[in-house]
Motif scaffolding. Structure first.
Motif, PDB file in Angstrom:
ATOM      1  N   ALA A  84     -28.455 108.540 -38.633  1.00 21.25           N
ATOM      2  CA  ALA A  84     -28.326 109.650 -37.692  1.00 21.25           C
ATOM      3  C   ALA A  84     -29.286 110.780 -38.058  1.00 21.25           C
ATOM      4  O   ALA A  84     -29.962 111.350 -37.185  1.00 21.25           O
ATOM      5  CB  ALA A  84     -26.882 110.157 -37.679  1.00 21.25           C
ATOM      6  N   LEU A  85     -29.377 111.097 -39.353  1.00 21.37           N
ATOM      7  CA  LEU A  85     -30.307 112.133 -39.786  1.00 21.37           C
ATOM      8  C   LEU A  85     -31.754 111.669 -39.642  1.00 21.37           C
ATOM      9  O   LEU A  85     -32.644 112.470 -39.309  1.00 21.37           O
ATOM     10  CB  LEU A  85     -30.015 112.512 -41.241  1.00 21.37           C
ATOM     11  CG  LEU A  85     -28.782 113.380 -41.457  1.00 21.37           C
ATOM     12  CD1 LEU A  85     -28.442 113.476 -42.939  1.00 21.37           C
ATOM     13  CD2 LEU A  85     -29.007 114.768 -40.896  1.00 21.37           C
ATOM     14  N   ARG A  92     -38.179 115.532 -34.233  1.00 21.64           N
ATOM     15  CA  ARG A  92     -38.825 116.817 -34.398  1.00 21.64           C
ATOM     16  C   ARG A  92     -40.308 116.740 -34.009  1.00 21.64           C
ATOM     17  O   ARG A  92     -40.962 115.704 -34.211  1.00 21.64           O
ATOM     18  CB  ARG A  92     -38.704 117.291 -35.842  1.00 21.64           C
ATOM     19  CG  ARG A  92     -37.270 117.635 -36.262  1.00 21.64           C
ATOM     20  CD  ARG A  92     -36.758 118.830 -35.455  1.00 21.64           C
ATOM     21  NE  ARG A  92     -35.588 119.441 -36.041  1.00 21.64           N
ATOM     22  CZ  ARG A  92     -34.363 119.369 -35.537  1.00 21.64           C
ATOM     23  NH1 ARG A  92     -34.154 118.678 -34.428  1.00 21.64           N
ATOM     24  NH2 ARG A  92     -33.342 119.971 -36.120  1.00 21.64           N
ATOM     25  N   PRO A  93     -40.868 117.853 -33.481  1.00 17.87           N
ATOM     26  CA  PRO A  93     -42.280 117.852 -33.070  1.00 17.87           C
ATOM     27  C   PRO A  93     -43.235 117.530 -34.210  1.00 17.87           C
ATOM     28  O   PRO A  93     -44.295 116.950 -33.990  1.00 17.87           O
ATOM     29  CB  PRO A  93     -42.496 119.289 -32.562  1.00 17.87           C
ATOM     30  CG  PRO A  93     -41.137 119.788 -32.199  1.00 17.87           C
ATOM     31  CD  PRO A  93     -40.191 119.125 -33.148  1.00 17.87           C
ATOM     32  N   TRP A  94     -42.853 117.903 -35.435  1.00 18.13           N
ATOM     33  CA  TRP A  94     -43.752 117.709 -36.563  1.00 18.13           C
ATOM     34  C   TRP A  94     -43.726 116.284 -37.114  1.00 18.13           C
ATOM     35  O   TRP A  94     -44.535 115.927 -37.970  1.00 18.13           O
ATOM     36  CB  TRP A  94     -43.426 118.691 -37.688  1.00 18.13           C
ATOM     37  CG  TRP A  94     -41.952 118.832 -37.981  1.00 18.13           C
ATOM     38  CD1 TRP A  94     -41.149 119.844 -37.582  1.00 18.13           C
ATOM     39  CD2 TRP A  94     -41.119 117.919 -38.727  1.00 18.13           C
ATOM     40  NE1 TRP A  94     -39.866 119.649 -38.038  1.00 18.13           N
ATOM     41  CE2 TRP A  94     -39.815 118.474 -38.738  1.00 18.13           C
ATOM     42  CE3 TRP A  94     -41.332 116.711 -39.375  1.00 18.13           C
ATOM     43  CZ2 TRP A  94     -38.745 117.861 -39.372  1.00 18.13           C
ATOM     44  CZ3 TRP A  94     -40.272 116.089 -40.013  1.00 18.13           C
ATOM     45  CH2 TRP A  94     -39.004 116.659 -40.001  1.00 18.13           C
ATOM     46  N   ASN A  97     -43.890 109.918 -37.719  1.00 16.65           N
ATOM     47  CA  ASN A  97     -43.288 108.625 -37.381  1.00 16.65           C
ATOM     48  C   ASN A  97     -42.170 108.860 -36.370  1.00 16.65           C
ATOM     49  O   ASN A  97     -41.122 109.385 -36.713  1.00 16.65           O
ATOM     50  CB  ASN A  97     -42.735 107.956 -38.641  1.00 16.65           C
ATOM     51  CG  ASN A  97     -41.883 106.729 -38.325  1.00 16.65           C
ATOM     52  OD1 ASN A  97     -42.103 106.055 -37.318  1.00 16.65           O
ATOM     53  ND2 ASN A  97     -40.914 106.448 -39.177  1.00 16.65           N
ATOM     54  N   LYS A  98     -42.397 108.500 -35.131  1.00 15.77           N
ATOM     55  CA  LYS A  98     -41.425 108.747 -34.071  1.00 15.77           C
ATOM     56  C   LYS A  98     -40.543 107.545 -33.767  1.00 15.77           C
ATOM     57  O   LYS A  98     -39.446 107.692 -33.228  1.00 15.77           O
ATOM     58  CB  LYS A  98     -42.156 109.149 -32.780  1.00 15.77           C
ATOM     59  CG  LYS A  98     -42.967 110.424 -32.872  1.00 15.77           C
ATOM     60  CD  LYS A  98     -42.072 111.641 -32.853  1.00 15.77           C
ATOM     61  CE  LYS A  98     -42.880 112.924 -32.754  1.00 15.77           C
ATOM     62  NZ  LYS A  98     -42.018 114.123 -32.761  1.00 15.77           N
ATOM     63  N   ASP A  99     -41.019 106.347 -34.100  1.00 12.66           N
ATOM     64  CA  ASP A  99     -40.382 105.142 -33.565  1.00 12.66           C
ATOM     65  C   ASP A  99     -39.666 104.282 -34.599  1.00 12.66           C
ATOM     66  O   ASP A  99     -38.711 103.589 -34.265  1.00 12.66           O
ATOM     67  CB  ASP A  99     -41.430 104.281 -32.854  1.00 12.66           C
ATOM     68  CG  ASP A  99     -42.152 105.042 -31.756  1.00 12.66           C
ATOM     69  OD1 ASP A  99     -41.467 105.751 -31.002  1.00 12.66           O
ATOM     70  OD2 ASP A  99     -43.388 104.934 -31.672  1.00 12.66           O
ATOM     71  N   ASN A 144     -26.863 109.840 -27.829  1.00 10.43           N
ATOM     72  CA  ASN A 144     -27.325 111.193 -27.547  1.00 10.43           C
ATOM     73  C   ASN A 144     -27.346 111.980 -28.845  1.00 10.43           C
ATOM     74  O   ASN A 144     -26.307 112.217 -29.460  1.00 10.43           O
ATOM     75  CB  ASN A 144     -26.419 111.892 -26.531  1.00 10.43           C
ATOM     76  CG  ASN A 144     -26.962 113.248 -26.120  1.00 10.43           C
ATOM     77  OD1 ASN A 144     -28.069 113.341 -25.590  1.00 10.43           O
ATOM     78  ND2 ASN A 144     -26.198 114.309 -26.342  1.00 10.43           N
ATOM     79  N   CYS A 145     -28.544 112.355 -29.276  1.00 13.46           N
ATOM     80  CA  CYS A 145     -28.729 113.048 -30.543  1.00 13.46           C
ATOM     81  C   CYS A 145     -28.931 114.528 -30.265  1.00 13.46           C
ATOM     82  O   CYS A 145     -29.843 114.912 -29.536  1.00 13.46           O
ATOM     83  CB  CYS A 145     -29.938 112.462 -31.282  1.00 13.46           C
ATOM     84  SG  CYS A 145     -30.330 113.266 -32.840  1.00 13.46           S
ATOM     85  N   VAL A 146     -28.089 115.363 -30.833  1.00 17.41           N
ATOM     86  CA  VAL A 146     -28.216 116.816 -30.632  1.00 17.41           C
ATOM     87  C   VAL A 146     -29.236 117.374 -31.619  1.00 17.41           C
ATOM     88  O   VAL A 146     -29.532 116.751 -32.639  1.00 17.41           O
ATOM     89  CB  VAL A 146     -26.854 117.512 -30.802  1.00 17.41           C
ATOM     90  CG1 VAL A 146     -25.897 117.063 -29.718  1.00 17.41           C
ATOM     91  CG2 VAL A 146     -26.265 117.244 -32.176  1.00 17.41           C
TER      92      VAL A 146
END
Length: 517
Positions: A84-85, A92-94, A97-99, A144-146
């Motif tokens: 989850a973390l 985050r925009p910074w 590694n997004k995927d 859904n990640c807040v």
């Protein structure tokens, strides 16, 4: 004592006690020195007492490990929070590694250590083998990640029959209020053919939530029954910091009426639904597995059917599987005065029923409202902190022991001394108790050690919230206030600064203070 106006000093006399227990130090000036023989005897008594306390603590920790922190359960909790973390960081925009998720390393390492060392504490009961068959998603999946951690609220969505994480369209479900503060997870129970085996293994996965977040469970159709039986399974004695504060059930007969009334295969036109043009052979296999699971359910809770949490029951008056009366029968399962039935209007057609999306693909605004209202109305963190008495009252002329500081250590010292019959006074220069947890921690601060090594006191019994692994600030503050209310009420004074301690002719200590107000 002098004036209560800011600045003037006051003094407090510490009485000398002949009782070794009553003369122990607790973050304060020491008492008058005893005679050499007496001093030696006290030293031996202290050593023996220290060793006794050590073994007692070890026994308690072993008990807690067996009942709350078995190795596999700790790994389940830790792994779920890890991913989850990880997802939050990758959003985050910074983040470069997004995927790709960063692999959780500790389960493999822990298993390797257990192979060499043998069983760890809590490993006495073997983890049941995973008997889940083919399924389109994991048992629990975050949908859904807040943007912050921990979230203010969490909702677990138990899938309807034939469903999966894809049953819920997040374009609508993410609008549960308060916006961007509700963490959403889907609990999928598909893939089994035996009800009891399914409930056992789904319960284990649900227990991986252990961060104390305010949680509501929602179940659609047969998913409501799954949620009910999972919670009843937990009631048998499992401790968890994430018990739901309430359950919202939708279009599901009460459990004692379920087997006789919720029979999808007896619907008029069932074969046409099952062999429609968009129903694949793979989908029919999944439908068949769910029907076999439901057919193996038997209600066995006549004597203990009730739940300890509020229930909201949503229904469509003319639904073919769950009549209004059958859904409203959930009232017998709720605490008195904590049941609400909500009419959602006309029933939907059955065209997409076997796809597992009926009613839930696009969230009904009233369903979202009911969940939001439950999150807010029964929010566990809205409860006021326990009353610790008058922290601005007059100071006594003398006590056995003065404790300087009303943080976690000071309040605990006062607790232990008060239990031994010592008259104590706990002084703090700030206007509230809690120490660093009050003034230097934030809502995301957590204790940097496993919970069983930091638990302040034992909370036992169902719906007595246990601490979680790495307890957060709000838990620690509530525990400090609870101990103070139980053992030191009216024995704490705030806005008092200790400026010095002097010996008296009688062998006691004179504590000099000044008011900070």
């Amino acid at each position: 004592f002098g004036s209560r106006s800011p600045g003037p000093k006051a003094v407090l006399l510490l009485r000398r006690s002949a009782d070794p227990i009553r003369s122990r130090r607790a973050a304060t000036a020491k008492m008058a020195a005893p005679a050499p023989d007496s001093e030696l005897m006290q030293a031996f008594q202290g050593l023996f007492k220290s060793k006794e306390c050590f073994f007692d603590q070890a026994d308690v920790l072993r008990k807690w490990c067996r009942s709350r922190f078995t190795t596999d359960r700790w790994l389940d909790e830790n792994e779920r929070e890890w991913y989850a973390l990880d997802r939050l960081c990758r959003s985050r925009p910074w983040a470069k590694n997004k995927d790709k998720a960063f692999k959780y390393p500790f389960r493999e390492a822990t298993n390797a250590m257990r192979e060499v060392e043998g069983k760890w504490i809590g490993d006495d009961e073997p983890t049941p083998p995973d008997t889940r068959g083919e399924a389109s998603c994991d048992v629990i999946e975050q949908v859904n990640c807040v943007p912050v951690f921990p979230p203010e609220h969490r909702v677990l969505l138990f899938t309807p029959e034939f469903g999966s994480h894809a049953s819920f369209d997040m374009d609508s479900w993410s609008y549960i209020e308060p916006e961007e503060k509700v963490d959403l997870w889907v609990v999928s129970w598909q893939g089994w053919t035996d009800w009891d085996a399914m409930i056992t293994q789904v319960t284990r996965r649900v227990l991986s939530f252990a961060d104390g977040v305010n949680t509501v469970w929602f179940g659609q159709g047969a998913g409501a029954l799954v949620a009910y039986e999972v919670l009843k399974r937990i009631e048998r004695g499992v401790q968890t910091p994430n018990l739901p504060i309430g359950i919202v059930v939708a279009d599901c007969p009460a459990p004692h009426e379920f087997a006789g009334k919720y029979t999808p295969s007896k619907l008029e036109g069932w074969n046409d639904l099952l062999h429609g043009p968009e129903v694949t052979d793979e989908r029919r296999k999944l439908v068949d597995a769910d029907l076999r699971t439901l057919s193996s359910y038997a209600f066995k809770r006549d004597s203990d059917r009730g739940l300890a949490v509020p229930i909201t029951a949503l229904y469509h008056a003319d639904d073919k599987l769950a009549s209004a009366d059958a859904v409203q029968a959930w009232e017998a399962y709720a605490p008195e005065g904590k049941f609400e039935a909500v009419d959602l209007g006309e029933a939907e057609e059955m065209d997409d029923y076997v796809q597992g999306t009926r009613y839930v693909l696009n969230a009904d605004p009233q369903a979202l409202s009911s969940i939001s209202e439950m999150c807010e109305k029964y929010d566990r963190w809205n409860e006021p902190l326990p009353d610790i008495g008058d922290v601005d009252g007059p100071l006594p002329d003398s006590v056995d022991c003065v404790i300087i500081g009303a943080g976690i250590s000071g309040v605990n010292q006062a607790h232990y001394l008060a239990e031994e019959g010592v008259s104590v006074l706990c002084l703090d220069r700030y206007h509230e108790i809690g120490g660093v947890w009050r003034y230097y921690g934030n809502e995301y601060s957590k204790v940097n050690t496993s919970e069983i090594g930091y638990r302040i006191f034992s909370k036992e019994g169902f719906y007595q919230r246990v601490n979680e692994d790495h307890s957060p600030r709000r838990d620690i503050l509530r525990d400090i206030h609870t101990i103070a209310a139980m053992h030191c009420k009216d024995r704490i004074r705030c806005n008092i600064d200790v400026v010095g301690v002097e010996k008296t002719a009688s062998g006691g200590d004179l504590v000099k203070t000044r008011h900070m107000k």
